[in-house]
Design a protein around this motif. Structure first.
Motif, mmCIF file in Angstrom:
data_model
loop_
_atom_site.group_PDB
_atom_site.id
_atom_site.type_symbol
_atom_site.label_atom_id
_atom_site.label_comp_id
_atom_site.label_asym_id
_atom_site.label_seq_id
_atom_site.Cartn_x
_atom_site.Cartn_y
_atom_site.Cartn_z
ATOM 1 N N TYR A 1 1.041 -1.245 -0.072
ATOM 2 C CA TYR A 1 0.045 -0.019 -0.026
ATOM 3 C C TYR A 1 1.011 1.296 -0.073
ATOM 4 O O TYR A 1 0.789 1.990 0.835
ATOM 5 C CB TYR A 1 -0.801 -0.070 1.142
ATOM 6 C CG TYR A 1 -1.885 -1.232 1.362
ATOM 7 C CD1 TYR A 1 -2.793 -1.430 0.301
ATOM 8 C CD2 TYR A 1 -1.510 -2.310 2.546
ATOM 9 C CE1 TYR A 1 -3.539 -2.627 0.655
ATOM 10 C CE2 TYR A 1 -2.233 -3.354 2.475
ATOM 11 C CZ TYR A 1 -3.174 -3.651 1.622
ATOM 12 O OH TYR A 1 -3.736 -4.863 1.537
ATOM 13 N N ASN A 2 1.543 1.312 -1.231
ATOM 14 C CA ASN A 2 2.597 2.519 -1.172
ATOM 15 C C ASN A 2 2.035 3.736 -1.540
ATOM 16 O O ASN A 2 1.281 3.679 -2.770
ATOM 17 C CB ASN A 2 3.498 2.092 -2.372
ATOM 18 C CG ASN A 2 4.807 2.978 -2.248
ATOM 19 O OD1 ASN A 2 4.719 4.335 -1.758
ATOM 20 N ND2 ASN A 2 5.844 2.576 -2.612
ATOM 21 N N PRO A 3 1.862 4.746 -0.477
ATOM 22 C CA PRO A 3 1.178 5.990 -1.133
ATOM 23 C C PRO A 3 1.673 6.598 -2.334
ATOM 24 O O PRO A 3 1.010 7.384 -3.100
ATOM 25 C CB PRO A 3 1.359 6.940 0.210
ATOM 26 C CG PRO A 3 2.719 6.283 0.857
ATOM 27 C CD PRO A 3 2.600 4.971 0.331
ATOM 28 N N THR A 4 2.910 6.474 -2.746
ATOM 29 C CA THR A 4 3.566 7.216 -4.037
ATOM 30 C C THR A 4 2.896 6.780 -5.087
ATOM 31 O O THR A 4 2.895 7.182 -6.273
ATOM 32 C CB THR A 4 4.908 6.994 -4.014
ATOM 33 O OG1 THR A 4 5.348 5.731 -4.253
ATOM 34 C CG2 THR A 4 5.739 7.414 -2.814
ATOM 35 N N LYS A 5 2.059 5.398 -5.136
ATOM 36 C CA LYS A 5 1.439 4.886 -6.190
ATOM 37 C C LYS A 5 -0.118 4.993 -6.192
ATOM 38 O O LYS A 5 -0.667 4.392 -7.113
ATOM 39 C CB LYS A 5 1.822 3.354 -6.216
ATOM 40 C CG LYS A 5 3.319 3.164 -6.635
ATOM 41 C CD LYS A 5 4.096 1.653 -6.385
ATOM 42 C CE LYS A 5 5.467 1.344 -6.442
ATOM 43 N NZ LYS A 5 5.630 0.055 -6.623
ATOM 44 N N MET A 6 -0.466 5.735 -5.135
ATOM 45 C CA MET A 6 -2.041 5.674 -5.036
ATOM 46 C C MET A 6 -2.692 6.661 -5.609
ATOM 47 O O MET A 6 -1.747 7.668 -6.416
ATOM 48 C CB MET A 6 -2.455 5.806 -3.549
ATOM 49 C CG MET A 6 -2.021 4.571 -2.439
ATOM 50 S SD MET A 6 -3.037 3.352 -2.791
ATOM 51 C CE MET A 6 -2.518 2.152 -1.372
ATOM 52 N N ALA A 7 -4.069 6.772 -5.699
ATOM 53 C CA ALA A 7 -4.629 7.769 -6.804
ATOM 54 C C ALA A 7 -4.416 9.268 -6.234
ATOM 55 O O ALA A 7 -4.484 9.387 -4.876
ATOM 56 C CB ALA A 7 -6.355 7.419 -6.876
ATOM 57 N N LEU A 8 -4.559 10.096 -6.957
ATOM 58 C CA LEU A 8 -4.364 11.649 -6.679
ATOM 59 C C LEU A 8 -5.440 12.264 -7.600
ATOM 60 O O LEU A 8 -5.557 11.999 -8.734
ATOM 61 C CB LEU A 8 -2.879 12.156 -6.827
ATOM 62 C CG LEU A 8 -2.009 11.895 -6.057
ATOM 63 C CD1 LEU A 8 -0.516 12.052 -6.440
ATOM 64 C CD2 LEU A 8 -2.248 12.576 -4.622
ATOM 65 N N THR A 9 -5.881 13.279 -6.895
ATOM 66 C CA THR A 9 -6.878 14.326 -7.663
ATOM 67 C C THR A 9 -6.139 15.030 -8.824
ATOM 68 O O THR A 9 -6.591 15.194 -9.944
ATOM 69 C CB THR A 9 -7.687 15.316 -6.879
ATOM 70 O OG1 THR A 9 -8.342 14.286 -5.894
ATOM 71 C CG2 THR A 9 -8.606 16.247 -7.680
#
Length: 203
Positions: free
Chosen positions: A158-166
């Motif tokens: 669950y790497n935040p750098t690869k998660m969705a962004l607005t």
């Protein structure tokens, strides 16, 4: 408030009159700000003073899903739509990463205020527990759930750098903050320390 009351009912703290410092991450940072990183940088200092991180989940559809009898990841098994939406957002996961990585201020001394158990162990490890409490727990009269710490293999999944962004322009900021948080992660110790039976060596 109900989640905090149930947490205190667990008698985690040794003395009467103590309170648990809580950062309610679902409502603290405005994810729609032009520059949410400005608030998040200050938030690390707030998190460092917190014993526990709590994510409340308002789940009107709680009756439409059930927890599986067994699961490998609570992050995936907790099927409340609001939580899954929350957990898919880079900024939200980065906040959880901060909770897992930021050293606890006065850790050893603070830990002594707690009885033996998960909260004390987490503080002694230099982090704080991340708890999940939703409508389902409230209706079923269950205590908050302890999420796995967002470290090591769990962090890679669950790497935040690869998660969705607005806004994709935030990706560089996410990576910069995540890299800074990684500096606080203690390396895993591989191996066993303790006594070894001689017969075990000769088999």
């Amino acid at each position: 408030v109900e989640a905090v009351e149930k947490l205190l009912e667990g008698k985690h703290m040794k003395a009467e009159g103590w309170g648990v410092a809580l950062w309610v991450d679902f409502a603290c940072v405005d994810q729609d700000l032009e520059n949410p990183a400005a608030e998040l940088n200050e938030l690390h200092e707030i998190i460092a003073q917190a014993d526990v991180l709590l994510t409340p989940v308002h789940d009107p559809g709680h009756a439409e899903w059930e927890m599986p009898p067994s699961y490998s990841s609570l992050y995936d098994a907790y099927r409340a739509k609001p939580f899954q939406e929350y957990w898919g957002r880079a900024w939200c996961v980065l906040e959880a990463m901060s909770g897992a990585c930021m050293p606890v201020e006065g850790g050893v001394e603070r830990a002594e205020a707690f009885e033996e158990g998960a909260i004390k162990n987490a503080i002694l490890s230099g982090r704080r527990n991340h708890l999940l409490y939703g409508t389902k727990e409230s209706v079923e009269n269950k205590p908050p759930r302890f999420l796995p710490p967002l470290l090591h293999s769990t962090l890679e999944k669950y790497n935040p750098t690869k998660m969705a962004l607005t806004s994709e322009k935030d990706r560089g900021t996410i990576k910069r903050i995540a890299e800074g948080l990684r500096q606080h992660i203690k390396p895993l110790e591989v191996g066993y320390k303790g006594e070894t039976k001689m017969w075990g060596l000769l088999r």
